[in-house]
Structure formats: structure tokens, C-alpha cells
Design a protein around this motif. Sequence first.
Motif, PDB file in Angstrom:
ATOM      1  N   ARG A  13     -11.152  -3.019 -10.059  1.00 27.44           N
ATOM      2  CA  ARG A  13     -10.317  -3.133  -9.063  1.00 27.44           C
ATOM      3  C   ARG A  13      -9.593  -2.994  -7.898  1.00 27.44           C
ATOM      4  O   ARG A  13      -9.622  -2.451  -6.723  1.00 27.44           O
ATOM      5  N   LYS A  14      -9.273  -1.801  -8.938  1.00 25.53           N
ATOM      6  CA  LYS A  14      -8.228  -0.242  -8.038  1.00 25.53           C
ATOM      7  C   LYS A  14      -9.473   0.112  -7.662  1.00 25.53           C
ATOM      8  O   LYS A  14      -9.216   0.378  -6.179  1.00 25.53           O
ATOM      9  N   GLU A  15     -10.832   0.429  -7.893  1.00 25.62           N
ATOM     10  CA  GLU A  15     -11.959   1.212  -7.319  1.00 25.62           C
ATOM     11  C   GLU A  15     -12.406   0.071  -5.886  1.00 25.62           C
ATOM     12  O   GLU A  15     -12.492   0.747  -4.744  1.00 25.62           O
ATOM     13  N   LEU A  16     -12.513  -1.210  -5.537  1.00 28.13           N
ATOM     14  CA  LEU A  16     -12.694  -1.607  -4.597  1.00 28.13           C
ATOM     15  C   LEU A  16     -11.852  -1.874  -4.294  1.00 28.13           C
ATOM     16  O   LEU A  16     -12.200  -2.199  -2.632  1.00 28.13           O
ATOM     17  N   LEU A  17     -10.282  -1.809  -4.337  1.00 30.98           N
ATOM     18  CA  LEU A  17      -9.064  -1.609  -3.346  1.00 30.98           C
ATOM     19  C   LEU A  17      -9.308  -0.561  -2.308  1.00 30.98           C
ATOM     20  O   LEU A  17      -9.443  -0.859  -0.927  1.00 30.98           O
ATOM     21  N   LYS A  18      -9.623   0.161  -2.823  1.00 29.96           N
ATOM     22  CA  LYS A  18      -9.895   1.418  -2.139  1.00 29.96           C
ATOM     23  C   LYS A  18     -10.792   1.809  -1.390  1.00 29.96           C
ATOM     24  O   LYS A  18     -10.839   2.277  -0.823  1.00 29.96           O
ATOM     25  N   GLN A  19     -11.992   1.147  -1.676  1.00 31.65           N
ATOM     26  CA  GLN A  19     -13.445   1.557  -1.222  1.00 31.65           C
ATOM     27  C   GLN A  19     -12.510   0.507  -0.015  1.00 31.65           C
ATOM     28  O   GLN A  19     -13.653   1.125   1.524  1.00 31.65           O
ATOM     29  N   LEU A 180     -13.491  -8.437  -7.850  1.00 36.05           N
ATOM     30  CA  LEU A 180     -12.684  -8.935  -6.860  1.00 36.05           C
ATOM     31  C   LEU A 180     -14.154  -8.506  -5.652  1.00 36.05           C
ATOM     32  O   LEU A 180     -14.372  -8.123  -4.866  1.00 36.05           O
ATOM     33  N   PRO A 181     -13.511 -10.272  -5.223  1.00 33.37           N
ATOM     34  CA  PRO A 181     -14.777 -10.876  -4.376  1.00 33.37           C
ATOM     35  C   PRO A 181     -14.274  -9.381  -2.680  1.00 33.37           C
ATOM     36  O   PRO A 181     -13.742 -10.481  -1.763  1.00 33.37           O
ATOM     37  N   ILE A 182     -13.767  -8.130  -2.489  1.00 33.28           N
ATOM     38  CA  ILE A 182     -13.121  -7.640  -1.889  1.00 33.28           C
ATOM     39  C   ILE A 182     -14.034  -7.997  -0.092  1.00 33.28           C
ATOM     40  O   ILE A 182     -12.833  -7.987   0.861  1.00 33.28           O
TER      41      ILE A 182
END
Length: 194
Positions: A13-19, A180-182
Motif C-alpha cells: 500500500r505504501k508503494e502504491l501511494l508513492k507511485q 489498494l485500488p489506487i
Amino acid sequence: MMKYILASASPRRKELLKQAGIDFEVYPSDTDEKITVEDPAAAVMDLAFQKADDVYKKLVPSLDGDFTVIGADTVVVYRGEILGKPEDESEAMDMLSMLSDRTHQVYTGVSLLSRRGGRYHTCSFGECTEVTFYPISREDLKSYIATGDPMDKAGAYGIQGKFAVHVKGIRGDYNNVVGLPIARLYQELKKTHP
């Protein structure tokens, strides 16, 4: 300026938010998660709310200004049965054997709890993605389980890692399966936090 707090220690989830280019801090929830409803879509939204609510209540007294807590929870569902994280290697084997050569659903619920201008706001939503696996041999399953990768993942697999070679196809949001559906989260944040 809105401050974002992720109520999860999930590296995915951290990686997806950063992306997505979202600046955030991590404050994992330590609430005792309890599934209170049988419907998977409602269950993940409720679990996401429990996590976000836990962190929101802890932060309200100490944070100034506007902030939003992002809570999320993901489950795998096969024939109406919710599969969470496996308790041990034997349960991981059972789950993955059951999903082999079949289609299942991955549900992620997201809950946004915000303080904006001194007022409390909530927004919750969920996404569902269908995932189909190729037939998987017992040897391949044993080898994958021996890596330890399935132990912290709903349904005992991570679509973004070594297990990707067994995924025949997906229908829906790939990132939803990661946890996480970013894209949907980004759209909701744009609506509620212009």
C-alpha cells in the motif's frame, strides 16, 4: 494543506501511494479486526473503517489542521467464503490448492476519515477484481509456500511477486489485488479534497 495518514504498515500500500505521488505518513492501526458481516464487500469496508477509525481517534488530540486517515483491507473470496491471511503453511496450501485452476474474487475496502475545517467527514468504498489461476502443481505450491511470501497475504498469495506466473487473467483493477485500488482512491480524494 491536507495531511494524509496511512493506517497500515503494508509495504504494498505504501508503494502504491508513492507511485500515485501522494505524500503521506504511516501510522498503523493496532485494532483487533473483527468481521461483523458476511457480505465480503461490506466486510472489507467495515474492516477498513475499523482501522481508519482507530488511528483517527488516536491522532485527533495531537494533530493540528486538516488531515485524512486512509484505512484499507483486502480479502480473497472463493464461492462466498472469505479467505484472510493463512494461519500457517498448511492453511496456505489448502487455500492455494482450492484456488488452483479456478476464478476467485479479491475485495478491497477503503475508508477515508477526515478532519476538514474542524469538521469530521467519512467516505468509504470498495472494489472487486476477479482473478483466475492456471492449474498449479503441488510441487510449485510447496516451493512458493517455502518462500514465506504467502503468510502475510489474504488468500495466501501476492499477485505482484513470484506467484504472478500462476495468474491466468484478471478482470478489474490489478492494483486492487495488490491491496489498494489506487486509481479509485485518487478519484475519491480529488472529489473530497479538491
